[in-house]
Design an enzyme around this catalytic site. Sequence first.
Site, short mmCIF file in Angstrom:
data_model
loop_
_atom_site.label_atom_id
_atom_site.label_comp_id
_atom_site.label_asym_id
_atom_site.label_seq_id
_atom_site.Cartn_x
_atom_site.Cartn_y
_atom_site.Cartn_z
N PHE A 1 9.82 7.86 12.06
CA PHE A 1 10.87 7.08 12.45
C PHE A 1 11.87 7.08 11.24
CE2 PHE A 1 12.07 2.46 12.25
CZ PHE A 1 13.39 2.66 12.67
N ASP B 1 4.91 17.22 6.50
CA ASP B 1 4.48 15.93 7.32
C ASP B 1 3.16 16.51 8.22
OD1 ASP B 1 6.10 13.40 9.08
OD2 ASP B 1 4.24 14.34 10.04
N THR C 1 0.94 13.19 12.68
CA THR C 1 -0.11 12.40 13.12
C THR C 1 0.69 11.81 14.57
OG1 THR C 1 0.79 10.45 12.18
CG2 THR C 1 -0.50 11.81 10.77
N ILE D 1 -0.66 15.13 3.03
CA ILE D 1 -0.28 14.79 1.69
C ILE D 1 -1.66 14.67 0.64
CG2 ILE D 1 2.03 14.09 2.01
CD1 ILE D 1 0.79 11.07 1.70
N THR E 1 7.47 -1.28 0.90
CA THR E 1 7.63 -2.43 2.04
C THR E 1 7.76 -3.90 1.34
OG1 THR E 1 6.67 -3.41 3.95
CG2 THR E 1 5.28 -2.39 2.46
N ASP E 2 8.56 -4.82 1.99
CA ASP E 2 8.44 -6.18 1.60
C ASP E 2 7.01 -6.77 1.99
OD1 ASP E 2 8.67 -6.19 4.33
OD2 ASP E 2 10.22 -7.85 4.66
N GLU E 3 6.31 -6.01 2.59
CA GLU E 3 4.86 -6.63 2.91
C GLU E 3 3.90 -6.85 1.71
OE1 GLU E 3 3.28 -5.54 6.69
OE2 GLU E 3 5.27 -5.20 7.49
N TYR F 1 -2.88 -2.68 5.67
CA TYR F 1 -1.57 -1.79 5.53
C TYR F 1 -1.05 -2.21 4.26
CZ TYR F 1 3.14 -0.87 5.83
OH TYR F 1 4.55 -0.23 5.69
N ALA G 1 -1.99 -4.01 1.65
CA ALA G 1 -2.63 -3.82 0.53
C ALA G 1 -2.57 -2.51 0.11
CB ALA G 1 -4.28 -4.31 0.62
N SER G 2 -2.73 -1.48 0.87
CA SER G 2 -2.77 0.16 0.71
C SER G 2 -1.38 0.53 0.16
CB SER G 2 -3.14 0.91 1.83
OG SER G 2 -2.11 1.03 3.03
N LYS G 3 -0.37 -0.07 0.53
CA LYS G 3 1.01 0.22 -0.07
C LYS G 3 1.23 -0.58 -1.41
CE LYS G 3 4.19 2.02 1.82
NZ LYS G 3 4.50 3.20 1.91
N ASN H 1 12.36 -2.30 9.75
CA ASN H 1 13.44 -1.54 10.18
C ASN H 1 13.29 -1.67 11.92
OD1 ASN H 1 14.22 1.22 8.11
ND2 ASN H 1 13.09 -0.97 7.63
P1 NAD Z 1 5.88 6.20 10.94
O1 NAD Z 1 4.51 5.93 11.11
O2 NAD Z 1 7.02 6.23 11.84
O3 NAD Z 1 5.89 7.72 10.25
C1 NAD Z 1 4.96 8.08 9.32
C2 NAD Z 1 5.34 9.56 9.08
O4 NAD Z 1 4.05 10.23 8.24
C3 NAD Z 1 4.87 10.47 10.38
O5 NAD Z 1 5.76 11.52 10.55
C4 NAD Z 1 3.28 11.06 10.17
O6 NAD Z 1 3.11 12.20 10.87
C5 NAD Z 1 3.49 11.15 8.55
N1 NAD Z 1 2.14 11.06 7.93
C6 NAD Z 1 0.94 10.18 8.24
N2 NAD Z 1 0.04 10.54 7.47
C7 NAD Z 1 0.35 11.78 7.07
C8 NAD Z 1 -0.48 12.58 5.90
N3 NAD Z 1 -1.61 12.26 5.58
N4 NAD Z 1 0.31 13.62 5.31
C9 NAD Z 1 1.56 13.87 5.65
N5 NAD Z 1 2.12 13.17 6.69
C10 NAD Z 1 1.81 11.99 7.20
O7 NAD Z 1 6.39 5.39 9.65
P2 NAD Z 1 7.89 4.68 9.29
O8 NAD Z 1 8.09 3.41 10.00
O9 NAD Z 1 8.78 5.82 9.35
O10 NAD Z 1 7.73 4.41 7.84
C11 NAD Z 1 8.23 5.32 6.55
C12 NAD Z 1 7.80 4.71 5.45
O11 NAD Z 1 8.65 3.58 5.04
C13 NAD Z 1 6.29 4.37 5.05
O12 NAD Z 1 6.03 4.70 3.76
C14 NAD Z 1 6.29 2.70 5.37
O13 NAD Z 1 5.21 2.10 4.61
C15 NAD Z 1 7.73 2.35 4.88
N6 NAD Z 1 8.45 1.25 5.56
C16 NAD Z 1 8.55 1.19 6.71
C17 NAD Z 1 9.07 0.15 7.13
C18 NAD Z 1 9.37 -0.04 8.60
O14 NAD Z 1 9.88 -1.23 9.12
N7 NAD Z 1 8.78 0.81 9.67
C19 NAD Z 1 9.91 -1.06 6.45
C20 NAD Z 1 9.63 -0.81 4.86
C21 NAD Z 1 8.92 0.43 4.55
P1 TYD Z 2 5.54 -5.25 13.68
O1 TYD Z 2 6.58 -4.40 14.28
O2 TYD Z 2 4.00 -4.66 14.01
O3 TYD Z 2 5.92 -5.37 12.26
P2 TYD Z 2 5.03 -6.10 11.09
O4 TYD Z 2 3.97 -6.67 11.20
O5 TYD Z 2 4.89 -4.81 9.92
O6 TYD Z 2 6.01 -6.70 10.36
O7 TYD Z 2 5.50 -6.67 14.30
C1 TYD Z 2 6.81 -7.53 13.69
C2 TYD Z 2 6.31 -9.08 14.22
O8 TYD Z 2 6.17 -8.99 15.79
C3 TYD Z 2 5.05 -9.50 13.79
O9 TYD Z 2 5.20 -10.95 13.45
C4 TYD Z 2 4.05 -9.24 14.70
C5 TYD Z 2 4.90 -9.44 16.03
N1 TYD Z 2 4.24 -8.67 17.31
C6 TYD Z 2 3.93 -9.24 18.40
O10 TYD Z 2 4.15 -10.53 18.59
N2 TYD Z 2 3.57 -8.41 19.44
C7 TYD Z 2 3.18 -7.18 19.32
O11 TYD Z 2 2.73 -6.51 20.31
C8 TYD Z 2 3.41 -6.71 18.20
C9 TYD Z 2 3.31 -4.85 17.90
C10 TYD Z 2 4.13 -7.43 16.90
#
Ligand code: NAD
Ligand code: TYD
Length: 336
Positions: free
Chosen positions: A12, A33, A36, A60, A125-127, A150, A152-154, A180
Amino acid sequence: MSKILVTGGAGFIGSNFVRMLLLGSDHELVNVDALTYAGNLENLHDVEKHSRYAFVKADIADAARMQRVFAEHHPEVVVHFAAESHVDRSVLDASAFIRTNVVGTQVLLDAARAHKVQRFVHVSTDEVYGSLGAWGYFTEETPLQANSPYSASKAASDLLVRAAVHTHHMDCVVTRCSNNYGPFQFPEKLIPLMIANALEGKPLPVYGDGKNVRDWIYVLDHCDGIRRAMEDGKAGEVYNFGGDAERENMFVVREILRQLGKGEELIKFVKDRPGHDRRYAMDSSKARAVLGWRPHHTFEDGLRKTIDWYVSNQQWWERVRSGAYQAYYEQQYGRR
Ligand code: NAD
Ligand code: TYD
């Protein structure tokens, strides 16, 4: 011009970042990539033939493979997005999160050091900061108190990056961003899941009381922050990015239904997520002051654009929702 190796560029945020840099800079990009369930080359179909773009399908966490990829492409910069990113999946099974997020990050740091990469940007991430009560904000000084497998791994990966700076004097920057939303987000996360379910007339599963708060940021505002951290960030520093858009989940869900002209009878309260963090809210004043960054989308504008995108790209999300995703959905929501 730099040669940038992006990991997770088919996901994404990564695909939005790759497109932003291909169309808005002269950098050369290599996208590594594993494709997955969350990685989809369709996300990049409009730019995949670009002369400054190359794709490598690789894991990776495969150290030998990463050494070969770095030897072949000689990147000057790494921007590391690749991760397992969904909290609910980490509750069901954390193993892939440890392998990709923890082991994979160390493998990349080792390859980057061996191949004298000039800058390593780690997207986090903020998490990692845990959960807030009704008041206050996360700053870069907030202690790491990750609560889910999740996060904890970050947090572990953030500390490995910190260790690379302190022990090996690597030039690394960590970005931490709030939730995001926007085009190409896999429809397992709150906003795209609710949009897709509403469009299909399926129930909208809200966890617990629906009063958990997230600080929503439009994906391109996050990508802009990562780019600025990559170009102007200081080695060893952390930069927080948030959308200044705290909203309760129920507000978000109701707004989606309203914009789609659907009734609230679709809302279904389901069992709460175990360990569900109550509130996230970011203090981004450091990024504003040091990087000259600010978010450009209000939540209302961003959500409207996002809903329009999912309405116009129904085939995209119908395709990614088929197959393996069905089995996950059944496991996550089927027995509630
Ligand atoms: P996503 O799940 O949409 O995409 C993850 C990508 O990583 C995929 O294209 C997947 O194929 C690839 N991938 C997974 N395992 C892999 C591996 N072992 N080797 C190579 N590629 C691999 O994730 P996203 O939402 O785009 O998030 C991207 C990054 O931003 C992550 O590190 C996430 O922790 C961080 N982040 C996400 C958010 C959010 O709201 N989505 C917020 C803050 C930070
Ligand atoms: P999510 O998009 O999974 O992001 P994160 O947990 O990493 O912040 O969830 C955002 C918020 O929405 C979170 O408080 C959990 C809630 N949620 C639901 O209520 N129902 C759902 O089906 C999902 C996926 C999330």
